[in-house]
Enzyme design. Structure first.
Site, PDB file in Angstrom:
ATOM      1  N   ASP A   1      -1.999  10.788  -2.304  1.00 27.37           N
ATOM      2  CA  ASP A   1      -2.335   9.694  -3.212  1.00 27.37           C
ATOM      3  C   ASP A   1      -2.702  10.188  -4.600  1.00 27.37           C
ATOM      4  O   ASP A   1      -2.567   9.449  -5.582  1.00 27.37           O
ATOM      5  CB  ASP A   1      -3.486   8.876  -2.608  1.00 27.37           C
ATOM      6  CG  ASP A   1      -3.024   8.140  -1.371  1.00 27.37           C
ATOM      7  OD1 ASP A   1      -3.066   8.723  -0.290  1.00 27.37           O
ATOM      8  OD2 ASP A   1      -2.580   6.975  -1.512  1.00 27.37           O
TER       9      ASP A   1
ATOM     10  N   ALA B   1       0.726   5.070  -2.289  1.00 30.65           N
ATOM     11  CA  ALA B   1       0.662   5.341  -3.720  1.00 30.65           C
ATOM     12  C   ALA B   1       1.907   4.895  -4.497  1.00 30.65           C
ATOM     13  O   ALA B   1       1.805   4.085  -5.431  1.00 30.65           O
ATOM     14  CB  ALA B   1       0.355   6.823  -3.941  1.00 30.65           C
TER      15      ALA B   1
ATOM     16  N   GLN C   1      -2.495   2.800   9.966  1.00 34.17           N
ATOM     17  CA  GLN C   1      -1.189   2.847   9.297  1.00 34.17           C
ATOM     18  C   GLN C   1      -0.175   3.659  10.123  1.00 34.17           C
ATOM     19  O   GLN C   1       1.016   3.392  10.087  1.00 34.17           O
ATOM     20  CB  GLN C   1      -1.307   3.476   7.892  1.00 34.17           C
ATOM     21  CG  GLN C   1      -1.998   2.599   6.866  1.00 34.17           C
ATOM     22  CD  GLN C   1      -3.472   2.891   6.737  1.00 34.17           C
ATOM     23  OE1 GLN C   1      -4.130   3.215   7.740  1.00 34.17           O
ATOM     24  NE2 GLN C   1      -4.028   2.785   5.543  1.00 34.17           N
TER      25      GLN C   1
ATOM     26  N   LYS D   1      -4.893  10.001   3.024  1.00 36.28           N
ATOM     27  CA  LYS D   1      -5.641   9.192   3.973  1.00 36.28           C
ATOM     28  C   LYS D   1      -6.718   9.978   4.709  1.00 36.28           C
ATOM     29  O   LYS D   1      -6.494  11.140   5.077  1.00 36.28           O
ATOM     30  CB  LYS D   1      -4.665   8.586   4.994  1.00 36.28           C
ATOM     31  CG  LYS D   1      -5.265   7.611   5.965  1.00 36.28           C
ATOM     32  CD  LYS D   1      -6.092   6.514   5.317  1.00 36.28           C
ATOM     33  CE  LYS D   1      -5.364   5.842   4.189  1.00 36.28           C
ATOM     34  NZ  LYS D   1      -6.233   5.043   3.317  1.00 36.28           N
TER      35      LYS D   1
ATOM     36  N   ARG E   1       0.832  -1.189   0.000  1.00 33.55           N
ATOM     37  CA  ARG E   1       0.000   0.000   0.000  1.00 33.55           C
ATOM     38  C   ARG E   1       0.868   1.240   0.000  1.00 33.55           C
ATOM     39  O   ARG E   1       2.085   1.152   0.074  1.00 33.55           O
ATOM     40  CB  ARG E   1      -0.938  -0.008   1.217  1.00 33.55           C
ATOM     41  CG  ARG E   1      -0.275  -0.572   2.482  1.00 33.55           C
ATOM     42  CD  ARG E   1      -0.067   0.304   3.694  1.00 33.55           C
ATOM     43  NE  ARG E   1      -0.125   1.697   3.558  1.00 33.55           N
ATOM     44  CZ  ARG E   1       0.979   2.483   3.676  1.00 33.55           C
ATOM     45  NH1 ARG E   1       2.162   1.934   3.859  1.00 33.55           N
ATOM     46  NH2 ARG E   1       0.852   3.784   3.623  1.00 33.55           N
TER      47      ARG E   1
END
Ligand SMILES: CSC[C@H]1O[C@H](OP(=O)(O)O)[C@H](O)[C@@H]1O
Length: 356
Positions: free
Chosen positions: A245, A47, A204, A256, A45
């Site tokens: 992203d 980008a 995360q 996020k 995970r």
């Protein structure tokens, strides 16, 4: 420093980030289905890391094809590309990497010696596809190092730095985007104090940022997302650094979920908010954040994923957008590998990308 994606002897391995921080476990990906699932489940995970994995994954998905001619090979290549592209919608690097690989396919077709047997041309094309995927990885590593230098020029020794989610080495080929200046600062004695938002629902920040920074000896403090305001109010934060992203042409940045709230708080407290976006994440074809597709994920990530016992009523309705858009007016500066971009972003981003 740990890397999330690696190719060894033509075999694709990813660090399964869904198991961190408990287990450091690499899994092999062989098929387009396995690559799709690893991206969907955030086993890989972030980008740039998604772009690198998709590029290697597309090569791996066609590595063993014994297509009778180029048309068959290109058809199966395209199917694999289009399939992998459906894994997640928001991070533009996924699509950028896949498109770049398909463009390279047709360049290799032109460069192959048409006088040689198709089997030799096919081998030449496959090798060229691997080299292109590897170039994407190497370029991202260099991009992260460059963003580290540009980002560090915005920071001062002893600063308290807040970050949200994970945009570190685990989210890129290596070094990270917004964490790259923190790693460089670590090497150069900047003694940063990092505050990492846990970043619900997939954590995360807790599982990945706190883990990767602490294993590199960085001073990191884990906080709940709802504590960002108080650490700013207490004067503990001198700057906010986050990843991206997809950045639209006007400078709106998707990152996020929760990032936009942190940006608004930072503006309220007069704290600079830096969004780190390699040019591979800047999407000039998307005019503004309103056009960015925001991935929605399964409600169990909110209801139960990290709890030993239910933390919400059985089957409670949820809304689980995985990203939100920070409006450009809340972004103090955008840090790219080509330099620092300041408002008005509509012009400065286009100039950065096209040099006009
Ligand atoms: C260097 S971009 C990292 C970016 O990706 C993360 O999303 P996810 O963990 O869902 O892939 C988050 O938005 C990070 O800022």
């Amino acid at each position: 420093m740990i890397t999330p994606v690696k190719m060894e002897d033509s075999r694709l391995w990813i660090l399964d980030q869904s198991l961190l921080p408990g287990q450091e476990h690499y899994i092999e990906l062989r098929t387009k289905e396995e690559i799709w699932a690893a991206i969907k489940k955030l086993q890989v995970r972030g980008a740039p890391a998604i772009g690198v994995a998709a590029a290697y994954g597309l090569y791996r998905a066609v590595r063993d094809l014994e297509s009778a001619n180029f048309q068959d090979f290109a058809r199966d290549f395209h199917w694999a590309k289009e399939y992998i592209a459906t894994a997640r919608p928001t991070a533009v690097n996924l699509f950028w990497a896949l498109e770049r690989m398909e463009e390279r396919l047709y360049q290799l077709r032109e460069q192959a010696d048409a006088e040689t047997p198709w089997e030799e041309q096919r081998a030449f094309i496959k090798e060229g596809l691997f080299q292109e995927a590897d170039a994407i990885r190497r370029e991202d590593e260099q991009s992260c190092l460059a963003m580290g230098e540009h980002g560090l020029s915005l920071l001062k020794k002893g600063m308290g730095i807040l970050t949200h989610c994970n945009a570190g080495t685990l989210a890129t080929a290596k070094y990270g985007t917004c964490l790259a200046p923190i790693y460089l600062g670590q090497e150069r004695g900047y003694q940063f104090r990092v505050y990492a938002d846990e970043t619900r629902p997939l954590l995360q920040g807790a599982r990945l940022t706190a883990w990767e920074l602490s294993r590199e000896g960085v001073d990191v403090t884990l906080i709940c997302d709802n504590m960002a305001s108080t650490v700013m109010k207490q004067g503990l934060i001198d700057a906010v650094v986050v990843g991206c992203d997809r950045m639209a042409a006007n400078g709106d940045g998707a990152n996020k979920i929760g990032t936009s709230g942190v940006a608004i708080l930072a503006k309220e407290y007069g704290i600079p908010f830096y969004m780190f976006a390699p040019t591979s994440t800047i999407d000039l074809d998307t005019a503004s954040g309103e056009e960015i597709v925001i991935e929605e994920r399964d409600g169990d990530e909110i209801r139960s994923l990290w709890y030993k016992r239910p933390m919400a009523p059985e089957g409670i309705k949820t809304y689980n957008p995985a990203f939100d858009v920070t409006d450009h007016e809340y972004i103090t500066a955008v840090v790219t590998e080509k330099g620092i971009v300041r408002p008005p972003y509509q012009d400065s981003l286009r100039e950065l990308i096209h040099g006009i």
